[in-house]
Design a protein around this motif. Structure first.
Motif, PDB file in Angstrom:
ATOM      1  N   UNK A 146      15.470 -46.056  63.227  1.00  0.00           N
ATOM      2  CA  UNK A 146      16.078 -47.362  63.495  1.00  0.00           C
ATOM      3  C   UNK A 146      17.346 -47.237  64.344  1.00  0.00           C
ATOM      4  N   UNK A 147      18.259 -46.364  63.943  1.00  0.00           N
ATOM      5  CA  UNK A 147      19.554 -46.243  64.621  1.00  0.00           C
ATOM      6  C   UNK A 147      19.919 -44.776  64.740  1.00  0.00           C
ATOM      7  N   UNK A 148      20.323 -44.367  65.935  1.00  0.00           N
ATOM      8  CA  UNK A 148      20.878 -43.037  66.152  1.00  0.00           C
ATOM      9  C   UNK A 148      22.337 -43.172  66.554  1.00  0.00           C
ATOM     10  N   UNK A 149      23.184 -42.371  65.937  1.00  0.00           N
ATOM     11  CA  UNK A 149      24.601 -42.324  66.303  1.00  0.00           C
ATOM     12  C   UNK A 149      24.985 -40.900  66.647  1.00  0.00           C
ATOM     13  N   UNK A 150      25.842 -40.741  67.675  1.00  0.00           N
ATOM     14  CA  UNK A 150      26.225 -39.417  68.152  1.00  0.00           C
ATOM     15  C   UNK A 150      27.744 -39.279  68.141  1.00  0.00           C
ATOM     16  N   UNK A 151      28.205 -38.120  67.695  1.00  0.00           N
ATOM     17  CA  UNK A 151      29.637 -37.858  67.696  1.00  0.00           C
ATOM     18  C   UNK A 151      29.867 -36.412  68.132  1.00  0.00           C
ATOM     19  N   UNK A 152      30.594 -36.243  69.252  1.00  0.00           N
ATOM     20  CA  UNK A 152      30.926 -34.908  69.739  1.00  0.00           C
ATOM     21  C   UNK A 152      32.410 -34.658  69.538  1.00  0.00           C
ATOM     22  N   UNK A 153      32.738 -33.485  69.030  1.00  0.00           N
ATOM     23  CA  UNK A 153      34.116 -33.151  68.678  1.00  0.00           C
ATOM     24  C   UNK A 153      34.996 -33.053  69.906  1.00  0.00           C
ATOM     25  N   UNK A 154      34.499 -32.385  70.944  1.00  0.00           N
ATOM     26  CA  UNK A 154      35.310 -32.119  72.132  1.00  0.00           C
ATOM     27  C   UNK A 154      34.436 -32.079  73.380  1.00  0.00           C
ATOM     28  N   UNK A 155      33.845 -33.218  73.765  1.00  0.00           N
ATOM     29  CA  UNK A 155      32.982 -33.217  74.940  1.00  0.00           C
ATOM     30  C   UNK A 155      33.772 -32.878  76.202  1.00  0.00           C
TER      31      UNK A 155
END
Length: 289
Positions: A146-155
């Motif tokens: 249903x939902x994807x969320x992305x979090x990158x520490x230090x892109x």
């Protein structure tokens, strides 16, 4: 693990075209009451109370409409149909208001979009939009996670502490009694462990077709966990009308068989007259196009 760049590319630190914090989320408040599943897991309870006024509904309806059909595409798409903007959206794009399964799809889409805003603006993840514009049928749900969320520490650097969040959402917005929506979301969320690869691929393709190359690179970072480890989190949400909210039944939910139970978040969003709100939102989204 040492950090590295995504090979041959770079990822910006902020989403392209990032959305402004939506006003309607001020109407979503965390309850002082929380629940517990039968196996001891926390269920956060959130309360949604949105005034049916232009101040809240107009900007929300505009955002809502963009998920199905960007404003700059409406005139070209309706050309040849003989329909006004409102009629084009009502008859060909938005789920049907009265004929089944349209109302159920309306409540399901509404719940997913609301939880998408929660994941993006409350939890702080990047949430790709646009899958509703790819619907083959207006009265069907979009397949996949249903939902994807992305979090990158230090892109643009890749870190093992980067996080992918997959959320499943179920809704009972009518006056009908509770029928296991949270447990259903939990069970579907467990399956996301295997089917996330398909949704990641579909999301990346959609972003590339839309010219969102930087956002596609964010998705790409999460396509190979074996070689580029990251934290995988899961979520299960139930949107319930006050009539459907059932504390005893909700606390009968179990999570012990979930494949990612140690990293599972559970939430319930409750509100009164939710179908009135949902229909008002769709109507305003069409009439103000």
């Amino acid at each position: 693990m040492s950090e590295s760049h995504i090979a041959g590319n770079s990822v910006s630190s902020a989403p392209k075209g990032a959305l402004e914090h939506p006003k309607h989320l001020t109407c979503l408040t965390k309850s002082k009451v929380s629940l517990q599943t039968a196996d001891g897991r926390l269920i956060e309870v959130w309360e949604l109370d949105v005034p049916l006024s232009a101040e809240f509904l107009s900007p929300w309806a505009s955002r809502f409409r963009q998920q199905y059909c960007p404003d700059h595409e409406i005139d070209q798409l309706r050309e040849g149909t003989g329909l006004s903007r409102a009629d084009y959206l009502t008859q060909l794009v938005f789920p049907d208001k009265t004929n089944a399964p349209g109302p159920a799809i309306r409540s399901s889409d509404f719940a997913e979009l609301l939880v998408s805003d929660y994941v993006e603006f409350v939890l702080g993840y990047r949430v790709p939009r646009g899958k509703y514009a790819d619907k083959a049928s207006r009265n069907e749900s979009v397949k996949g996670v249903d939902i994807l969320g992305f979090k990158m520490v230090n892109p643009p650097h890749v870190s093992q502490n980067d996080t992918l969040l997959a959320f499943e959402v179920k809704a009972k917005a009518s006056g009908a009694p509770y029928s296991g929506q949270l447990q259903s979301a939990i069970d579907d969320s467990s399956e996301d462990y295997l089917r996330r690869a398909i949704t990641l691929n579909a999301t990346k393709r959609r972003l590339l077709r839309a010219g969102e190359g930087q956002e596609a690179l964010v998705v790409q970072r999460f396509q190979n966990q074996a070689d580029h480890p990251y934290i995988y989190r899961s979520g299960a949400a139930a949107l319930l009308s006050d009539d459907a909210y059932n504390k005893v039944a909700l606390e009968g939910s179990v999570t012990e068989k979930h494949q990612n139970s140690k990293n599972l978040e559970l939430i319930v969003i409750r509100g009164s007259a939710l179908m009135n709100l949902i229909h008002a939102l769709y109507e305003r989204a069409a009439n103000e196009a």
